[in-house]
Every structure is written in structure tokens, then in C-alpha cells.
Design a protein around this motif. Sequence first.
Motif: not given
Length: 224
Positions: A1-12, A136-138, A197-200
Motif C-alpha cells: 500500500m502507499t503512504n499518503d504523505n509520500l506523493q506529489i501528484a502533477i497532472d495536466g 495521478i491525483g484522481t 480532469k483536476p482532482a477535487e
Amino acid sequence: MTNDNLQIAIDGPAASGKSTVARMVADRLNAFYLNTGEMYRTITWALMNKGITDFENDETLSDFLASSDLRYSLNDQDDLVLFLDDEVVDINEVRQPEVTANVSLVAKRPLIRQWMLERQRSCAKLGLLVAEGRDIGTVVFPNARWKLFVTATPMERARRRLAQSSEVEAGITLEELAKQIADRDRIDETREVSPLKPAEDSIIVDTTGLSIEEVLDKIAGIVK
Ligand code: DC
């Protein structure tokens, strides 16, 4: 599983400047940089190399994926490097216009996306990760610590892409390129599975008219 604090999501969307931004943010934070667009490009390139162009045929895709190994591994400099079947992927090769013309058609197939998802998420175990893409963010890291959605007007994006001459067809006009980018955006935005699409909870970063330094300053104010 992933640790919630360890990712930076950059979409576009295409040519929004998100790769430049993501790479620099990763450098500044000493984080691993994951370019998921290159994963979709690599599979598209490999399919085309095998003469497979019917991307709607799930049986063909499934056979192909079952016999393919795509993964990021660390090199001696501790950078994440993409491997396909034990060979380092030539990024220039997968950024060619012929691949670009087909990649959205491959990336919209649910089978392909599911296969990628497992491989993208598995990179989270490495540590702090800056991941860029469309979902990534969604979808890939919905609990990422920061989510940025980097965008710019279609004309600005076409102008930037035209300046990267190795990635566009020789002699293409700005208008033609803007249309190609708009077509790719449309496929990415309207597909059934994980559309662009942008994550909310993402922060929209409009880079229109900004230099790279200005964009980075803007982002440094967000990602501290
Ligand atoms: O970021 P890029 O332009 O290199 O991405 C190429 C294509 O890959 C893009 O048109 C859509 C697809 N893609 C995707 O569907 N999901 C991602 N997370 C990243 C890319």
C-alpha cells in the motif's frame, strides 16, 4: 500500500509544462520522479513495433501485456529509469510524433490502464515520489500530499511544443499542432476510465504567460 504523505501528484494536459515542473520539483525535494506518460508512450511504441495497430482488440492487447515487462528501476545515480523487457527505454524514441499520434488511443483502453496502475503504484514503496500524468491525483495516488493541475491555453501549449522541434513533425504549422493537441486532450478528457480532469482537491496552476522560473516560484509557494 502507499503512504499518503509520500506523493506529489502533477497532472495536466499535453504540453502544459508539467514535465519540466515535475522534474524540477523532484530535484528540489530530492524525490524520485515518475513520468507516467512515458510508460503509456513506451507501450504504444512497443505495440506499433510489433505491427499491432488495432488497439480496440482486448485479446491482442491482453496477450501483448502478458508477455511484456515494463518497470521503473533505480540506476547507479539513484534515478528512476524505465525498462521494457530488460532494456532501458530510449525516451527520444517514444516521444516521436508517430507515437504521440497513437498514444491516447492506447491509453484509453481499460485493460492497459489497469495494467499500468499496478506498476505505477508499486513505485510508491521507494519513498518521496513526484509523479506526473493525467490521473495521478484522481486515480493513481488519490491520497497524495499535494496535487497540482498544471495547465495553459491551447495556443500557448502549441507554441511551447513547436519549440521542442524533436517532438513534432517537420514543417507542421502552429495551427495544425494546436489541433493535434486539442484532439489528444479531447480523447484524454472523454475516455471512460480515469479521464483527464483536476482532482477535487487539486490546486490549479495556470502557466500561461509565465516563465519556468515564475512557475517554479508559484509552486514553491504551494509545496513547501
Ligand atoms: O504526458 P504525455 O503527453 O507524454 O502523455 C502521453 C499520453 O499518455 C497522453 O496523451 C495520455 C496518456 N497518459 C494517460 O492517459 N495517463 C497518464 N497518467 C499519463 C499519460
